[in-house]
Structures are given as C-alpha cells and as structure tokens.
Design an enzyme around this catalytic site. Sequence first.
Site, short mmCIF file in Angstrom:
data_model
loop_
_atom_site.label_atom_id
_atom_site.label_comp_id
_atom_site.label_asym_id
_atom_site.label_seq_id
_atom_site.Cartn_x
_atom_site.Cartn_y
_atom_site.Cartn_z
N GLU A 1 9.12 4.69 3.52
CA GLU A 1 8.74 4.02 4.78
C GLU A 1 9.69 2.84 4.95
OE1 GLU A 1 4.63 3.14 5.66
OE2 GLU A 1 3.95 4.95 4.65
N ASN A 21 -0.65 7.07 -1.16
CA ASN A 21 0.17 6.22 -0.29
C ASN A 21 -0.32 4.78 -0.40
OD1 ASN A 21 1.91 5.62 2.25
ND2 ASN A 21 -0.12 4.88 2.82
N GLU A 22 0.57 3.88 -0.68
CA GLU A 22 0.21 2.46 -0.77
C GLU A 22 -1.15 2.29 -1.45
OE1 GLU A 22 0.81 0.43 3.01
OE2 GLU A 22 2.94 0.91 2.98
O1 AHR Z 1 3.84 3.40 9.10
C1 AHR Z 1 2.66 2.75 9.38
C2 AHR Z 1 1.88 2.39 8.13
O2 AHR Z 1 2.58 1.44 7.39
C3 AHR Z 1 1.62 3.49 7.15
O3 AHR Z 1 0.53 4.27 7.49
C4 AHR Z 1 1.35 2.75 5.88
O4 AHR Z 1 1.69 3.49 4.74
C5 AHR Z 1 2.18 1.49 6.03
O5 AHR Z 1 1.47 0.37 5.72
#
Ligand code: AHR
Length: 539
Positions: free
Chosen positions: A343, A207-208
């Site tokens: 997201e 993730n990211e």
């Molecule tokens: O949704 C909140 C955060 O935003 C998540 O954990 C992250 O992936 C993003 O930066």
Amino acid sequence: MTQTLARHRGLVSFGRRLALGLTLVSAVSLPSASAAESVALSVDASRKGAKIDRNLFGQFAEHLGQGVYEGVWVGPGSAIPNTRGIRNDVVAALKALKVPNVRWPGGCFADEYHWRKGIGRQRAVTLNPNWGGVTESNAFGTHEFMDFMDQIGSEAYVSVNVGSGTPQEAAEWLEYLTAAQPTTLAKERSANGHPAPYKIAYLGIGNESWDCGGNMTPEYYLSQLKAYSRFVRNFNPAQQPEPQRMLKIAVGPGGDGSRWTEWTDTVMKAWQGRSWSWDFDGLSMHSYTVVRWPPSYKSTGFGEAEYAQILKSTLEMDRLVATHSAIMDKYDPQKKVALVVDEWGGWYAPLPGTNPGFLAQQNSLRDAVLAALNLNIFARHAERVRMANIAQMVNVLQAMILTDKEKLVLTPTYHVFRMYVPFQDASFVPVSLDAGTYTQGDITLPRVDAIAARDKAGKLWLAVTNLDPNRSVAVEATLAGIRAKSAAGETLTAPNVDSVNSFDTPSAVAPKAIVAKVQGATLSLTLEPKSVTVISVEQ
Ligand code: AHR
C-alpha cells in the site's frame, strides 16, 4: 530577498521559453545553459544489477467506495459495456499497463470479509463498516475477481481474513479456489462455473494486523501467522513446483518509529528460526504520502508550496525502505524474503461533496511525479523490494482510473505506469547523477531523479524526472557499455503542478513524444519543468 525573487523570476521565464520552444522535439541542447540549468548523468549499460520485478507495478483493489463497485463491476445487466459484469473500458485501460498482480479484497475490508458470502446465486447483503458504512452486495466475489484477473491478464494476490476469521475459514477458501480433486468444496466451485482450479499466486496473511486488522501485538500476530502459514494450503497441481508456488506475505510495518522497527525485528527474527511447518516469502510494508493525519492536503487546487511538501514527504520512502531492509538483512542476509510495499501513494482530503469514507480524490501532475519518484526508489532497492501495490487502482486514493457512470478518465499516475511498462522485469543499471537542487521556501529537494534499466532484449531505458516546477533541465548523459544511435520516448507534463484530467478535459495531462540527440557517447535531452520522461536508446 528581493534579489532572490528576481533571480527566481528570471529562471521561471527562461524555463517557460524552453518549454514553449522545445515541447515536441527536445533534441536541441541548450546553447548557453548555465551550470544551474544542466545536469550531468552517466550510465554504464554493461553494469547490470538486480531485476526490477514486474510485481513492483502491482495494483490494489479494495471493496472501498467506488473502487470495485462502479469502478470495475457494473453487473451484467448494466448499460455500460461489460463482459460478465466487468467494465470493458477499465479492462482495456488496465491491459495496457500489463498489471502484474492485483491485491484484493482489502485492506481493512479483508479482515472482515467472509468469502462464502461472495459465491453462489444468492449473495448475502452485508455492511462495509470501515468504508462509509454502506451496504456490500457481495455481487463481486471470488469468481468475479478471478474472472477480472483473467480479463486483464494479471495474477491474484488474495488477502485472507485473520482479524475476524479463522485459519479454517481461510483454508477452506483456498481449497475451494485451488483443489483439483473432487472434494465437496471443489465440486461447489465447479457447480458455480469453474471446474478447473484457480491459480492464486500470492497470499496475504492479514492486513495491518497492528491496527484495523485486529490491534495485535507482534507476538500475537506471529502466533496467527504460523497457524495460517501452516494450514492455508494451495492445492493447485500446477502450482506445486517452483517457481509456480504460491508466495505467502506476512504483515509488516506501517512506518519507521520504534513500534514499526520492533514489529519488523520480531517477525523477521521468528522467520529466521522458522521450522519446516511454517514460512513466509514476503513482508508487507504500508506507507502513504499524507504529511499529516487526517489527510488534509488537497488533491487539486493547490500551489507550489504543497507540491514541494508532498514530494519531500514522498521521498521519505527511501529511508523507510532502507530502515526495514537493514533489519531484514540481519535475519535474512540472502534476501529470501521480499519487502512488499503493498500500500503506497498519495492520500489527500476527500473531494468535497463525496462520502469521506470513499477516499475519493483527484489525481494531478504532482501525483505523476510522486509515482515516478516512488517507482525509482523501489527500483533502486530491487534486490529486497520485489513487489509493491499502489493504493488504489480505480476511483480510490491515488488511482489509475476515475469513472463516472459510463465515463472514464486516465489519470496522470496511469500515464506514468504505462510509460514505465518497459521497466517490468528489466535489469537495473546504476545511474551516476549530479542531481542539483530545487528549493521552495525551506524545502530543498533533488532537482532531478533518474533510473536506468536494460530490458530482456538488451535495450537501454532511462526514466528521468524533473521535480523543479519552474525550470527546464538540460540533461547530458554519458553512455558507456553500448553504442547508442538514437533515443526517443515520451514525456509527461502539464501547465500546472495541480493540473488534472477531468471528465471534461481528459487529456490535460497526457504524454507526448520526445526525441533526444545522440552524438557519440553523449545523449542530450531537455526536460520540461515538473515532468516525467522515459526514453529508450537504439543501438
Ligand atoms: O487503502 C486504504 C486503507 O489504508 C486500507 O484499507 C488499509 O490497509 C490502510 O490503512
């Protein structure tokens, strides 16, 4: 200036009169609506486009604030009605949304999550340093998440830990989840209450990873991606043949600057040159409507200027999707790899008095409009965008549901997702539209936005949003390719752009019935100011 204001005021009162007169049944076409107040739209129902994948309506549940604990999980001993610890009221509300998939356990949390701490009788208590530094009981782990998926009838989208984990840890998690043969891990799963292998439909690999997931360069991430893609296997026999195969989703961009276009380019170029031993099916993209960082726009108690600014910002999603789709087209002209916007949503200032790490915010009519605009953008890009997950499902950011102990409230965003259910897996039908404009200060936006689709039974659905908070819109839709008899549906609006549903007034923003007039090939419908409307056409 004075003249402009006077004209503006005149339009406001005209709009209000319309809104008052036509709230329940909007079948009346406007007798003398000027060109500025009417919008012409045409739909040729015989022109079916891409499938609007039901996965565009996915949710995201991170171990963050009260998103999982309290929002979903209260534990079996709670006085709040629950099934094996999972709130019954939340399950019932989510079932009505036909949630196609839920992304879990994060977010940034995923890259520090160690799955073994969330199984078995004795759960280690750990910390959640990303989100408020609170303790993590690990009471909601693998089995509880999969039970939750069963209860709401949704698919699991599991994000594995690339940042602080290893391919081995992730591979063992997948073996634990999916092996049918009597391996030690499969027997452990069975001993923990689930003899049959679980179905894991989607797997997120990190993730990211360019930020909270480990600050990796695209090249470094690629080397991780290849190893995870190779070794993290799904053994569930029922998932071996297409189309049941588990789909793997790689980390993609988080914006549209050169940093992000280079990321997409590097990862997609590598994908084009992939070998038999590694692959992925989706490229994730994250994009929040935030305007400035740190998030400082209020989620309630704001006016028209903030409304317009947020909508302007959210419409940027279209350019972002187009930018990254174009790069993907270079390496994947057949669109095998989906762009997965896993997201998205409005991210505002934390509610006063809450832990800022909990990302608690209210959800207003503005968010309903924001949600509709984004869903429309995804639908228009349905050939490439085949999955999206709004952030987040309960109590966090742009949530569907807010809870406070035993109380629950459905947000305006929830209502939009419920109204859009018929678009799940429907076929996109192009809409031609002279949208008009809505101007606030130096911001000019399209006044109306619309999409159309035909469901599996062939029924035509229209979703039309009036962004203008002051003026009603008389829509005259020309329908070709079907013989329309009648049209009806629901509309969502409220007195103010910042109207919210609170625990005291849970129905301040709630959909109401609407009927359109159909005469020959023309459908007439009046949209209230700042409203989202979904109607179906009977043939
Ligand atoms: O949704 C909140 C955060 O935003 C998540 O954990 C992250 O992936 C993003 O930066």
